[in-house]
Design a protein around this motif. Structure first.
Motif, PDB file in Angstrom:
ATOM      1  N   MET A   1     -16.877 -48.135 -47.300  1.00 30.13           N
ATOM      2  CA  MET A   1     -17.418 -48.647 -46.038  1.00 30.13           C
ATOM      3  C   MET A   1     -18.401 -49.772 -46.303  1.00 30.13           C
ATOM      4  O   MET A   1     -18.420 -50.779 -45.593  1.00 30.13           O
ATOM      5  CB  MET A   1     -18.098 -47.520 -45.253  1.00 30.13           C
ATOM      6  CG  MET A   1     -18.683 -47.984 -43.936  1.00 30.13           C
ATOM      7  SD  MET A   1     -17.471 -48.648 -42.794  1.00 30.13           S
ATOM      8  CE  MET A   1     -16.752 -47.151 -42.204  1.00 30.13           C
ATOM      9  N   THR A   2     -19.196 -49.637 -47.335  1.00 30.84           N
ATOM     10  CA  THR A   2     -20.163 -50.683 -47.687  1.00 30.84           C
ATOM     11  C   THR A   2     -19.440 -51.972 -48.058  1.00 30.84           C
ATOM     12  O   THR A   2     -19.838 -53.054 -47.631  1.00 30.84           O
ATOM     13  CB  THR A   2     -21.044 -50.216 -48.868  1.00 30.84           C
ATOM     14  OG1 THR A   2     -21.638 -48.964 -48.522  1.00 30.84           O
ATOM     15  CG2 THR A   2     -22.119 -51.219 -49.176  1.00 30.84           C
ATOM     16  N   VAL A   3     -18.391 -51.849 -48.834  1.00 32.11           N
ATOM     17  CA  VAL A   3     -17.613 -53.024 -49.210  1.00 32.11           C
ATOM     18  C   VAL A   3     -16.968 -53.641 -47.982  1.00 32.11           C
ATOM     19  O   VAL A   3     -16.966 -54.870 -47.819  1.00 32.11           O
ATOM     20  CB  VAL A   3     -16.545 -52.653 -50.269  1.00 32.11           C
ATOM     21  CG1 VAL A   3     -15.601 -53.809 -50.506  1.00 32.11           C
ATOM     22  CG2 VAL A   3     -17.204 -52.225 -51.556  1.00 32.11           C
ATOM     23  N   ALA A   4     -16.430 -52.827 -47.091  1.00 38.20           N
ATOM     24  CA  ALA A   4     -15.797 -53.341 -45.880  1.00 38.20           C
ATOM     25  C   ALA A   4     -16.806 -54.089 -45.012  1.00 38.20           C
ATOM     26  O   ALA A   4     -16.497 -55.170 -44.483  1.00 38.20           O
ATOM     27  CB  ALA A   4     -15.175 -52.199 -45.088  1.00 38.20           C
ATOM     28  N   ILE A   5     -17.992 -53.574 -44.890  1.00 39.58           N
ATOM     29  CA  ILE A   5     -19.028 -54.248 -44.106  1.00 39.58           C
ATOM     30  C   ILE A   5     -19.432 -55.556 -44.767  1.00 39.58           C
ATOM     31  O   ILE A   5     -19.582 -56.583 -44.100  1.00 39.58           O
ATOM     32  CB  ILE A   5     -20.244 -53.322 -43.900  1.00 39.58           C
ATOM     33  CG1 ILE A   5     -19.857 -52.176 -42.963  1.00 39.58           C
ATOM     34  CG2 ILE A   5     -21.442 -54.097 -43.351  1.00 39.58           C
ATOM     35  CD1 ILE A   5     -20.907 -51.086 -42.863  1.00 39.58           C
ATOM     36  N   ALA A   6     -19.577 -55.550 -46.085  1.00 42.84           N
ATOM     37  CA  ALA A   6     -19.942 -56.769 -46.812  1.00 42.84           C
ATOM     38  C   ALA A   6     -18.868 -57.837 -46.647  1.00 42.84           C
ATOM     39  O   ALA A   6     -19.183 -59.025 -46.437  1.00 42.84           O
ATOM     40  CB  ALA A   6     -20.184 -56.455 -48.286  1.00 42.84           C
ATOM     41  N   VAL A   7     -17.609 -57.449 -46.731  1.00 42.17           N
ATOM     42  CA  VAL A   7     -16.516 -58.407 -46.556  1.00 42.17           C
ATOM     43  C   VAL A   7     -16.512 -58.956 -45.137  1.00 42.17           C
ATOM     44  O   VAL A   7     -16.365 -60.165 -44.922  1.00 42.17           O
ATOM     45  CB  VAL A   7     -15.161 -57.753 -46.896  1.00 42.17           C
ATOM     46  CG1 VAL A   7     -13.996 -58.608 -46.443  1.00 42.17           C
ATOM     47  CG2 VAL A   7     -15.070 -57.485 -48.388  1.00 42.17           C
ATOM     48  N   PHE A   8     -16.696 -58.093 -44.152  1.00 38.83           N
ATOM     49  CA  PHE A   8     -16.717 -58.534 -42.759  1.00 38.83           C
ATOM     50  C   PHE A   8     -17.865 -59.508 -42.504  1.00 38.83           C
ATOM     51  O   PHE A   8     -17.682 -60.547 -41.866  1.00 38.83           O
ATOM     52  CB  PHE A   8     -16.821 -57.336 -41.811  1.00 38.83           C
ATOM     53  CG  PHE A   8     -16.850 -57.733 -40.374  1.00 38.83           C
ATOM     54  CD1 PHE A   8     -15.690 -58.106 -39.730  1.00 38.83           C
ATOM     55  CD2 PHE A   8     -18.049 -57.749 -39.670  1.00 38.83           C
ATOM     56  CE1 PHE A   8     -15.710 -58.490 -38.392  1.00 38.83           C
ATOM     57  CE2 PHE A   8     -18.075 -58.128 -38.338  1.00 38.83           C
ATOM     58  CZ  PHE A   8     -16.900 -58.496 -37.702  1.00 38.83           C
TER      59      PHE A   8
END
Length: 105
Positions: free
Chosen positions: A14-21
């Motif tokens: 989830m952290t990676v997904a938020i960072a990518v977004f």
């Protein structure tokens, strides 16, 4: 074996997904700001090269970001379709920028 810290934290995906977004949204906003500045320059000076530059940056940065986000989420497009359309947009944007630099717009 040593891994990346984000992989060892629970919920790292989830952290990676938020960072990518956030990264994609930031790139989109910056691209739109540059396009607006180029278009404003075109309106003031009526120089076609600035209009081609604005089009090129739109196709190179803003459009692929939208395509990579909307096609899979809204239309359920496959990753191959999304990648092909985004890459075609990037090539068209680079072509418009090359025309601005080397052509006679």
């Amino acid at each position: 074996m040593l891994g990346y810290p984000i992989q060892t934290v629970e919920g790292g995906a989830m952290t990676v997904a938020i960072a990518v977004f956030v990264g994609q949204a930031t790139a989109f906003v910056i691209a739109c700001w540059i396009v607006k500045r180029a278009y404003d320059g075109y309106r003031d000076a009526r120089r076609p090269a600035l209009l081609w530059l604005a089009l090129g940056i739109t196709l190179l940065a803003a459009a692929p970001t939208i395509l990579r986000f909307l096609l899979p989420t809204v239309f359920g497009a496959s990753s191959v379709t999304t990648t092909v359309l985004a890459n075609l947009s990037e090539v068209a944007g680079l072509t418009a920028i090359l025309y601005t630099v080397y052509g006679r717009p």
